[in-house]
Design a protein around this motif. Structure first.
Motif, PDB file in Angstrom:
ATOM      1  N   SER A   1       1.001  10.570  14.693  1.00  0.00           N
ATOM      2  CA  SER A   1       1.442  10.373  13.317  1.00  0.00           C
ATOM      3  C   SER A   1       2.824  10.963  13.111  1.00  0.00           C
ATOM      4  CB  SER A   1       0.459  11.028  12.333  1.00  0.00           C
ATOM      5  OG  SER A   1       0.492  12.439  12.461  1.00  0.00           O
ATOM      6  N   GLY A   2       3.463  10.565  12.009  1.00  0.00           N
ATOM      7  CA  GLY A   2       4.799  11.047  11.684  1.00  0.00           C
ATOM      8  C   GLY A   2       4.782  12.457  11.140  1.00  0.00           C
ATOM      9  N   ARG A   3       5.880  13.175  11.339  1.00  0.00           N
ATOM     10  CA  ARG A   3       6.031  14.530  10.813  1.00  0.00           C
ATOM     11  C   ARG A   3       5.929  14.522   9.298  1.00  0.00           C
ATOM     12  NH1 ARG A   3      12.011  16.108  12.681  1.00  0.00           N
ATOM     13  NH2 ARG A   3      11.601  18.001  11.456  1.00  0.00           N
ATOM     14  N   CYS A   4       5.551  15.672   8.736  1.00  0.00           N
ATOM     15  CA  CYS A   4       5.320  15.764   7.298  1.00  0.00           C
ATOM     16  C   CYS A   4       6.105  16.909   6.665  1.00  0.00           C
ATOM     17  CB  CYS A   4       3.828  15.952   7.014  1.00  0.00           C
ATOM     18  SG  CYS A   4       2.782  14.588   7.571  1.00  0.00           S
ATOM     19  N   ASP A   5       7.175  17.352   7.314  1.00  0.00           N
ATOM     20  CA  ASP A   5       7.895  18.531   6.844  1.00  0.00           C
ATOM     21  C   ASP A   5       9.170  18.206   6.067  1.00  0.00           C
ATOM     22  OD1 ASP A   5       8.943  17.535   9.260  1.00  0.00           O
ATOM     23  OD2 ASP A   5       9.883  19.431   9.749  1.00  0.00           O
ATOM     24  N   PHE A   6       9.431  16.940   5.778  1.00  0.00           N
ATOM     25  CA  PHE A   6      10.561  16.610   4.925  1.00  0.00           C
ATOM     26  C   PHE A   6      10.211  16.945   3.470  1.00  0.00           C
ATOM     27  CE2 PHE A   6      11.403  13.181   8.264  1.00  0.00           C
ATOM     28  CZ  PHE A   6      12.341  13.960   8.922  1.00  0.00           C
ATOM     29  N   PRO A   7      11.215  17.083   2.584  1.00  0.00           N
ATOM     30  CA  PRO A   7      10.928  17.388   1.180  1.00  0.00           C
ATOM     31  C   PRO A   7       9.927  16.400   0.583  1.00  0.00           C
ATOM     32  CG  PRO A   7      13.268  17.633   1.588  1.00  0.00           C
ATOM     33  CD  PRO A   7      12.677  17.055   2.847  1.00  0.00           C
ATOM     34  N   GLY A   8       8.866  16.930   0.008  1.00  0.00           N
ATOM     35  CA  GLY A   8       7.837  16.089  -0.577  1.00  0.00           C
ATOM     36  C   GLY A   8       6.809  15.577   0.402  1.00  0.00           C
ATOM     37  N   GLY A   9       6.999  15.853   1.702  1.00  0.00           N
ATOM     38  CA  GLY A   9       6.019  15.435   2.696  1.00  0.00           C
ATOM     39  C   GLY A   9       4.735  16.232   2.548  1.00  0.00           C
TER      40      GLY A   9
ATOM     41  N   LEU B   1       0.858  -1.179   0.000  1.00  0.00           N
ATOM     42  CA  LEU B   1       0.000   0.000   0.000  1.00  0.00           C
ATOM     43  C   LEU B   1       0.896   1.231   0.000  1.00  0.00           C
ATOM     44  CD1 LEU B   1      -2.708  -0.864   2.711  1.00  0.00           C
ATOM     45  CD2 LEU B   1      -2.836  -1.213   0.231  1.00  0.00           C
ATOM     46  N   HIS B   2       0.709   2.106  -0.967  1.00  0.00           N
ATOM     47  CA  HIS B   2       1.442   3.370  -0.970  1.00  0.00           C
ATOM     48  C   HIS B   2       0.751   4.302   0.023  1.00  0.00           C
ATOM     49  CE1 HIS B   2       2.747   7.226  -3.249  1.00  0.00           C
ATOM     50  NE2 HIS B   2       3.669   6.867  -2.366  1.00  0.00           N
ATOM     51  N   THR B   3       1.478   4.681   1.083  1.00  0.00           N
ATOM     52  CA  THR B   3       0.887   5.503   2.147  1.00  0.00           C
ATOM     53  C   THR B   3       1.751   6.741   2.382  1.00  0.00           C
ATOM     54  OG1 THR B   3       1.966   3.963   3.710  1.00  0.00           O
ATOM     55  CG2 THR B   3      -0.396   3.685   3.329  1.00  0.00           C
ATOM     56  N   PRO B   4       1.803   7.653   1.417  1.00  0.00           N
ATOM     57  CA  PRO B   4       2.662   8.833   1.532  1.00  0.00           C
ATOM     58  C   PRO B   4       2.134   9.834   2.547  1.00  0.00           C
ATOM     59  CG  PRO B   4       1.259   9.027  -0.385  1.00  0.00           C
ATOM     60  CD  PRO B   4       1.008   7.650   0.180  1.00  0.00           C
ATOM     61  N   GLY B   5       2.969  10.812   2.823  1.00  0.00           N
ATOM     62  CA  GLY B   5       2.619  11.877   3.763  1.00  0.00           C
ATOM     63  C   GLY B   5       3.839  12.243   4.577  1.00  0.00           C
ATOM     64  N   HIS B   6       4.330  11.296   5.351  1.00  0.00           N
ATOM     65  CA  HIS B   6       5.592  11.499   6.068  1.00  0.00           C
ATOM     66  C   HIS B   6       6.700  11.775   5.055  1.00  0.00           C
ATOM     67  CE1 HIS B   6       8.854  10.944   8.895  1.00  0.00           C
ATOM     68  NE2 HIS B   6       9.297   9.872   8.239  1.00  0.00           N
TER      69      HIS B   6
ATOM     70  N   ILE C   1      -4.615  18.715   9.136  1.00  0.00           N
ATOM     71  CA  ILE C   1      -3.607  19.482   8.403  1.00  0.00           C
ATOM     72  C   ILE C   1      -3.173  20.705   9.207  1.00  0.00           C
ATOM     73  CG2 ILE C   1      -3.218  20.915   6.365  1.00  0.00           C
ATOM     74  CD1 ILE C   1      -5.022  18.975   4.812  1.00  0.00           C
ATOM     75  N   ARG C   2      -4.111  21.407   9.778  1.00  0.00           N
ATOM     76  CA  ARG C   2      -3.793  22.612  10.547  1.00  0.00           C
ATOM     77  C   ARG C   2      -2.888  22.284  11.735  1.00  0.00           C
ATOM     78  NH1 ARG C   2      -8.483  24.268  10.754  1.00  0.00           N
ATOM     79  NH2 ARG C   2      -9.153  23.319  12.725  1.00  0.00           N
ATOM     80  N   GLN C   3      -3.224  21.227  12.480  1.00  0.00           N
ATOM     81  CA  GLN C   3      -2.432  20.869  13.658  1.00  0.00           C
ATOM     82  C   GLN C   3      -1.075  20.304  13.269  1.00  0.00           C
ATOM     83  OE1 GLN C   3      -3.512  21.494  16.923  1.00  0.00           O
ATOM     84  NE2 GLN C   3      -1.322  21.143  17.288  1.00  0.00           N
ATOM     85  N   ARG C   4      -1.037  19.460  12.222  1.00  0.00           N
ATOM     86  CA  ARG C   4       0.219  18.862  11.785  1.00  0.00           C
ATOM     87  C   ARG C   4       1.187  19.936  11.297  1.00  0.00           C
ATOM     88  NH1 ARG C   4       2.540  14.541  13.289  1.00  0.00           N
ATOM     89  NH2 ARG C   4       4.014  16.200  13.774  1.00  0.00           N
ATOM     90  N   GLN C   5       0.708  20.874  10.512  1.00  0.00           N
ATOM     91  CA  GLN C   5       1.575  21.936  10.008  1.00  0.00           C
ATOM     92  C   GLN C   5       2.048  22.840  11.137  1.00  0.00           C
ATOM     93  OE1 GLN C   5      -0.833  23.729   6.904  1.00  0.00           O
ATOM     94  NE2 GLN C   5      -0.091  22.276   5.360  1.00  0.00           N
ATOM     95  N   HIS C   6       1.192  23.104  12.091  1.00  0.00           N
ATOM     96  CA  HIS C   6       1.593  23.914  13.252  1.00  0.00           C
ATOM     97  C   HIS C   6       2.696  23.219  14.026  1.00  0.00           C
ATOM     98  CE1 HIS C   6       1.335  25.024  17.555  1.00  0.00           C
ATOM     99  NE2 HIS C   6       1.171  26.253  17.095  1.00  0.00           N
ATOM    100  N   ASP C   7       2.532  21.927  14.291  1.00  0.00           N
ATOM    101  CA  ASP C   7       3.497  21.193  15.111  1.00  0.00           C
ATOM    102  C   ASP C   7       4.811  20.940  14.378  1.00  0.00           C
ATOM    103  OD1 ASP C   7       1.593  21.168  17.067  1.00  0.00           O
ATOM    104  OD2 ASP C   7       1.021  19.069  16.789  1.00  0.00           O
ATOM    105  N   ASP C   8       4.775  20.908  13.062  1.00  0.00           N
ATOM    106  CA  ASP C   8       5.995  20.663  12.291  1.00  0.00           C
ATOM    107  C   ASP C   8       6.804  21.931  12.053  1.00  0.00           C
ATOM    108  OD1 ASP C   8       5.473  17.971  12.131  1.00  0.00           O
ATOM    109  OD2 ASP C   8       4.651  18.039  10.103  1.00  0.00           O
ATOM    110  N   THR C   9       6.214  23.079  12.248  1.00  0.00           N
ATOM    111  CA  THR C   9       6.915  24.336  12.002  1.00  0.00           C
ATOM    112  C   THR C   9       8.062  24.511  12.994  1.00  0.00           C
ATOM    113  OG1 THR C   9       4.914  25.394  11.153  1.00  0.00           O
ATOM    114  CG2 THR C   9       6.688  26.848  11.886  1.00  0.00           C
TER     115      THR C   9
END
Length: 289
Positions: free
Chosen positions: A174-182, A143-148, A243-251
């Protein structure tokens, strides 16, 4: 659905879970190794095979035969021991075909074109989306499960689901999503793809970061438990909220300690690269991160 036997191994230095998966009904005793660890001390730039040797000893004790050495993605927080394990135990090293996008992103950063193959042929097999295969006598699916990262892959083997960093235990999220292409959006969509699996399926994570003073490291939950209780992704959370919480926490999140050596080594499936007068090197790009 067949229930594979799973043995988990925890590397405390990187909070990584590695797995050996096999079938009790397979007379050939074939197995897969998932997300192995090559130990690495960054200050001294020295590696060791401590964690991998524990897995090797277990496989020999159980008289298992390695069929697959699987990677859920290119890890940024630990080095893979895939090549070392293959040299000692055999088996095919495999990863998703989306590794090609990761190679295209990172090789120019490190300028490692001379010793990192750009076509992915350093891996024995590149899985297509939804590809079906077998581990011993058990059906398995990709299963392709992108995001991280864009290349995160989940392996469904019998009723066991190995998710890498696509999702963590319910009290971690969940895993962080701020790597290139995340992508936080893709991470949410991947969770819903996982939640479409039967509730009783066992879900195994690649890392665990337990909330302080609550419990020790654990590796398994179920699809049903995730749907009800995952603090970031349970069924009551909308995509917009996530999305809002993940982006806030990854900043402003810190770069993983082993990111620079990990990416270079893992793109070569556990090899340090070209030798110069008997010495191998990892590169440290200045002011890139």
């Amino acid at each position: 659905m067949q229930k594979p036997t799973v043995r988990a191994f925890f590397d405390e230095d990187t909070a990584t879970w590695s797995y050996v998966v096999w079938s009790a009904t397979d007379p050939q005793k074939r197995c897969a190794i998932i997300d192995s660890v090559l130990n690495f001390d960054l200050p001294s730039c020295t590696s060791s095979t401590r964690s991998a040797d524990i897995i090797i000893a277990f496989i020999k004790e159980k008289q298992l035969v390695v069929e697959w050495i699987l990677e859920t993605h290119i890890h940024a927080d630990h080095l893979t021991a895939a090549r070392y394990l293959q040299e000692r135990l055999g088996g095919k090293i495999a990863i998703s075909k989306h590794i090609l996008a990761i190679i295209a992103t990172w090789v120019p950063v490190f300028q490692t074109q001379e010793d990192t193959k750009l076509d992915g042929s350093q891996f024995d097999h590149l899985f297509a989306n939804d590809e079906q295969f077998t581990v011993a006598d058990m059906p398995a699916t990709i299963l392709h499960t992108p995001g991280h990262t864009p290349a995160d892959t989940t392996y469904v083997i019998g009723n066991a689901v190995f998710v890498g960093d696509a999702i963590f235990l319910p009290d971690v999220g969940s895993g962080r999503c701020d790597f290139p292409g995340g992508s936080a959006e893709h991470s949410y969509d991947s969770s819903r793809r996982l939640f479409a699996l039967p509730d009783e399926y066992r879900l195994y994570v690649s890392h665990d970061y337990p909330p302080e003073h609550t419990r020790g490291p654990q590796c398994m939950t179920t699809i049903g438990e995730q749907k009800q209780h995952n603090i970031r992704l349970h069924l009551g959370i909308s995509k917009e909220e996530f999305i809002r919480q993940r982006q806030h926490d990854d900043t402003g999140k810190a770069v993983p300690q082993l990111l620079l050596p990990s990416i270079q080594v893992n793109l070569r499936n556990g090899q340090f690269g070209k030798e110069v007068e008997g010495t191998q090197f990892v590169k440290l790009p200045v002011n890139k991160f």
